[in-house]
Design a protein around this motif. Structure first.
Motif, short mmCIF file in Angstrom:
data_model
loop_
_atom_site.label_atom_id
_atom_site.label_comp_id
_atom_site.label_asym_id
_atom_site.label_seq_id
_atom_site.Cartn_x
_atom_site.Cartn_y
_atom_site.Cartn_z
N ASN A 198 26.76 29.01 -3.15
CA ASN A 198 27.79 27.99 -3.23
C ASN A 198 27.20 26.75 -3.89
O ASN A 198 25.99 26.70 -4.19
CB ASN A 198 28.37 27.67 -1.85
CG ASN A 198 27.30 27.25 -0.85
OD1 ASN A 198 26.54 26.30 -1.08
ND2 ASN A 198 27.21 27.98 0.27
N MET A 199 28.01 25.75 -4.13
CA MET A 199 27.55 24.59 -4.89
C MET A 199 26.56 23.73 -4.12
O MET A 199 25.66 23.13 -4.71
CB MET A 199 28.75 23.76 -5.35
CG MET A 199 29.69 24.50 -6.30
SD MET A 199 28.84 25.20 -7.75
CE MET A 199 28.41 23.70 -8.64
N ASP A 200 26.69 23.66 -2.80
CA ASP A 200 25.71 22.92 -2.01
C ASP A 200 24.34 23.58 -2.11
O ASP A 200 23.31 22.90 -2.29
CB ASP A 200 26.14 22.85 -0.54
CG ASP A 200 27.32 21.91 -0.33
OD1 ASP A 200 27.52 21.01 -1.18
OD2 ASP A 200 28.03 22.07 0.68
N GLU A 201 24.32 24.91 -2.02
CA GLU A 201 23.05 25.63 -2.16
C GLU A 201 22.48 25.47 -3.56
O GLU A 201 21.27 25.34 -3.73
CB GLU A 201 23.25 27.11 -1.82
CG GLU A 201 23.42 27.40 -0.35
CD GLU A 201 23.41 28.88 -0.05
OE1 GLU A 201 23.20 29.69 -0.99
OE2 GLU A 201 23.60 29.26 1.13
N LEU A 202 23.36 25.49 -4.57
CA LEU A 202 22.88 25.32 -5.94
C LEU A 202 22.14 24.00 -6.10
O LEU A 202 21.06 23.95 -6.70
CB LEU A 202 24.06 25.39 -6.92
CG LEU A 202 23.70 25.21 -8.40
CD1 LEU A 202 22.90 26.39 -8.91
CD2 LEU A 202 24.96 25.03 -9.25
N PHE A 203 22.70 22.93 -5.55
CA PHE A 203 22.06 21.62 -5.66
C PHE A 203 20.73 21.61 -4.91
O PHE A 203 19.72 21.10 -5.43
CB PHE A 203 22.99 20.54 -5.11
CG PHE A 203 22.52 19.15 -5.39
CD1 PHE A 203 22.77 18.55 -6.62
CD2 PHE A 203 21.79 18.43 -4.45
CE1 PHE A 203 22.32 17.26 -6.89
CE2 PHE A 203 21.34 17.15 -4.71
CZ PHE A 203 21.60 16.56 -5.94
N TYR A 205 18.77 24.18 -4.10
CA TYR A 205 17.82 25.02 -4.81
C TYR A 205 17.27 24.27 -6.03
O TYR A 205 16.06 24.30 -6.30
CB TYR A 205 18.50 26.31 -5.29
CG TYR A 205 18.57 27.43 -4.28
CD1 TYR A 205 19.01 27.20 -2.98
CD2 TYR A 205 18.24 28.72 -4.63
CE1 TYR A 205 19.10 28.24 -2.06
CE2 TYR A 205 18.33 29.77 -3.72
CZ TYR A 205 18.76 29.52 -2.45
OH TYR A 205 18.84 30.54 -1.54
N ALA A 206 18.17 23.61 -6.76
CA ALA A 206 17.76 22.92 -7.98
C ALA A 206 16.75 21.81 -7.68
O ALA A 206 15.80 21.59 -8.44
CB ALA A 206 18.98 22.35 -8.69
N LYS A 207 16.93 21.12 -6.55
CA LYS A 207 15.96 20.08 -6.16
C LYS A 207 14.59 20.69 -5.92
O LYS A 207 13.56 20.16 -6.38
CB LYS A 207 16.45 19.36 -4.90
CG LYS A 207 17.59 18.39 -5.14
CD LYS A 207 18.15 17.82 -3.84
CE LYS A 207 17.13 17.03 -3.08
NZ LYS A 207 17.71 16.41 -1.86
N LYS A 208 14.55 21.81 -5.21
CA LYS A 208 13.27 22.46 -4.92
C LYS A 208 12.62 23.04 -6.18
O LYS A 208 11.39 23.13 -6.27
CB LYS A 208 13.48 23.57 -3.89
CG LYS A 208 13.89 23.06 -2.51
CD LYS A 208 14.14 24.21 -1.55
CE LYS A 208 14.57 23.69 -0.18
NZ LYS A 208 14.86 24.80 0.77
N LEU A 209 13.45 23.44 -7.12
CA LEU A 209 12.94 24.08 -8.34
C LEU A 209 12.49 23.07 -9.39
O LEU A 209 11.89 23.46 -10.39
CB LEU A 209 14.03 24.98 -8.94
CG LEU A 209 14.32 26.27 -8.16
CD1 LEU A 209 15.67 26.85 -8.57
CD2 LEU A 209 13.21 27.29 -8.38
#
Length: 450
Positions: A198-203, A205-209
């Motif tokens: 979902n979009m919350d997870e995408l954000f 994940y993107a921070k960690k990546l």
């Protein structure tokens, strides 16, 4: 007078697409895919004509001229099949492909229609099928479809219907999927078998990546497709059921704010404001970013050493939003064609599910338009991207079927998005202004009441 007015409106809208889809903007047409090696600058495909001799039971010599989108893995493989398999079927037919880049093909098609030159029989088009149909430039295909018992409902509708008629055969369906770098996931302690759902997870994940010199996500904030993708990710629509513009909505604001947050958190490359579409592709294939919500062609691109620095690292998953943007390219037949029956045979061959499957297996992009190919379990075992598309198929949404769709995308990326990201405009105010301009274009074209 009204017919002339509509013709002028449609012509100007389509001609503006040559700017929209060319080098002057973000380049939103699915899918240009003219990427060179990931460290090299992008270049348009040069125009060229090639001839394939193709078997006519009557023994009559026929020449079919095709205005063709060059520079795609898929279109190259289709041409190879026309030059071999279709040649055996119709040895006395000459099929001449004139390749032009994505930035020119719509302009050339409209010039062909308005000039009545009869130079081409078939072309590929994106978003402009209604505009070409509205000025009588292309042939309706219903009689051919009925004659040959084609089940058109088994094809993904990427804008081939207009005013209750079928005007095109879909040749390339572009459904947004999430491409991600498996190695970067592992480096960040994330499970590559569990991409964001979902979009919350995408954000998150993107921070960690966002580490080790690369960004967590990849997008161009001035791209109409980027905005539309996020609009649909958050459950919004371009227009409501009555055709009224609806992107000036809470979901539209969420799409803008998502990009703004990614910029503020250093999740996406701040240079993206000046990016063209090819730069987005390079941003992922060069290893500069860990994730990229894009068209299916990146699945094949990432496997090609001449285009990619991340060979063996790229994976695909269903896009994480509520809805998923779908675009694509259609084949149309010019009304001035003198060989309509033969042109139809070529169109039918190029879009046949058996041909589509061969194109994928021969190394073409995974962009099938026929549902039997999309949901082919044998193919899905080898082409992860097909499974990713299939998982989201019930959530697919497209651009409106309208003569003014290119006007919409121009408004978004020439006015609305620059006002927000470069001039600091309030998102809702800018979106509302853009929706008003788009509505006026629809009114002027006779598609909405005053």
């Amino acid at each position: 007078m009204m017919r002339r007015k509509l013709h002028t409106i449609v012509l100007s809208a389509v001609l503006s697409a040559s700017i929209l889809f060319g080098c002057g903007g973000s380049g939103t047409a699915p899918d240009n895919n003219t990427s060179q090696p990931a460290t090299a600058p992008m270049a348009d495909t040069k125009s060229e004509s090639t001839e394939a001799v193709g078997t006519d039971s009557s023994g009559e010599n026929i020449t079919l001229n095709v205005l063709w989108h060059g520079g795609l893995n898929q279109t190259a493989k289709i041409r190879e099949l026309v030059e071999t398999e279709f040649k055996e079927m119709h040895p006395e037919w000459n099929v001449i492909f004139t390749e032009v880049p994505n930035s020119e093909i719509m302009n050339k098609a409209m010039m062909e229609v308005t000039g009545h030159t009869g130079a081409y029989d078939i072309t590929m088009q994106y978003l402009t099928v209604p505009a070409l149909a509205n000025v009588g430039g292309i042939e309706p295909l219903d009689k051919y479809i009925a004659r040959d018992n084609i089940d058109i409902d088994k094809y993904i509708d990427i804008g081939f219907r207009y005013k209750d008629q079928v005007w095109a055969m879909p040749i390339r369906a572009d459904v947004r999927v999430l491409h991600y770098n498996e190695q970067y996931f592992k480096d960040a302690g994330l499970d590559p078998e569990a991409p964001p759902a979902n979009m919350d997870e995408l954000f998150e994940y993107a921070k960690k990546l966002s580490q080790n010199g690369h960004y967590g996500d990849n997008r161009s904030c001035l791209s109409a497709d980027t905005f539309t993708t996020l609009l649909m990710d958050f459950g919004g629509s371009i227009c409501d059921e009555s055709g009224e513009p609806a992107f000036n909505s809470p979901e539209g604001v969420k799409a803008i704010e998502f990009m703004q947050r990614e910029l503020e958190e250093g999740i996406i490359d701040p240079q993206n404001i000046g990016w063209q579409y090819s730069d987005e592709i390079t941003g992922y294939l060069s290893g500069n970013s860990a994730m990229f919500e894009s068209w299916p062609a990146r699945f094949i691109d990432a496997k090609m050493p001449e285009k990619s620095n991340i060979v063996g690292q790229s994976r695909c998953a269903a896009a994480p939003g509520e809805y998923t943007l779908c675009g694509g390219w259609n084949l149309v037949m010019f009304s001035d064609s003198q060989n309509k029956d033969e042109a139809w045979e070529l169109m039918k061959y190029m879009t046949d599910p058996a041909t589509q499957k061969k194109v994928i297996q021969n190394g073409g992009d995974c962009n099938p338009t026929h549902l039997d190919v999309l949901f082919d379990e044998e193919l899905a075992e080898d082409y992860e991207v097909l499974r990713a598309i299939g998982e989201n198929f019930d959530k697919v949404r497209s651009y409106p079927v309208s003569t003014q769709t290119t006007t919409l995308t121009n408004i978004l990326q020439d006015t609305v998005l620059p006002d927000i990201f470069m001039n600091g405009a309030d998102p809702m105010e800018a979106l509302t202004q853009g929706a008003g301009e788009y509505r006026q274009a629809l009114v002027d074209a006779g598609e909405l009441p005053e």
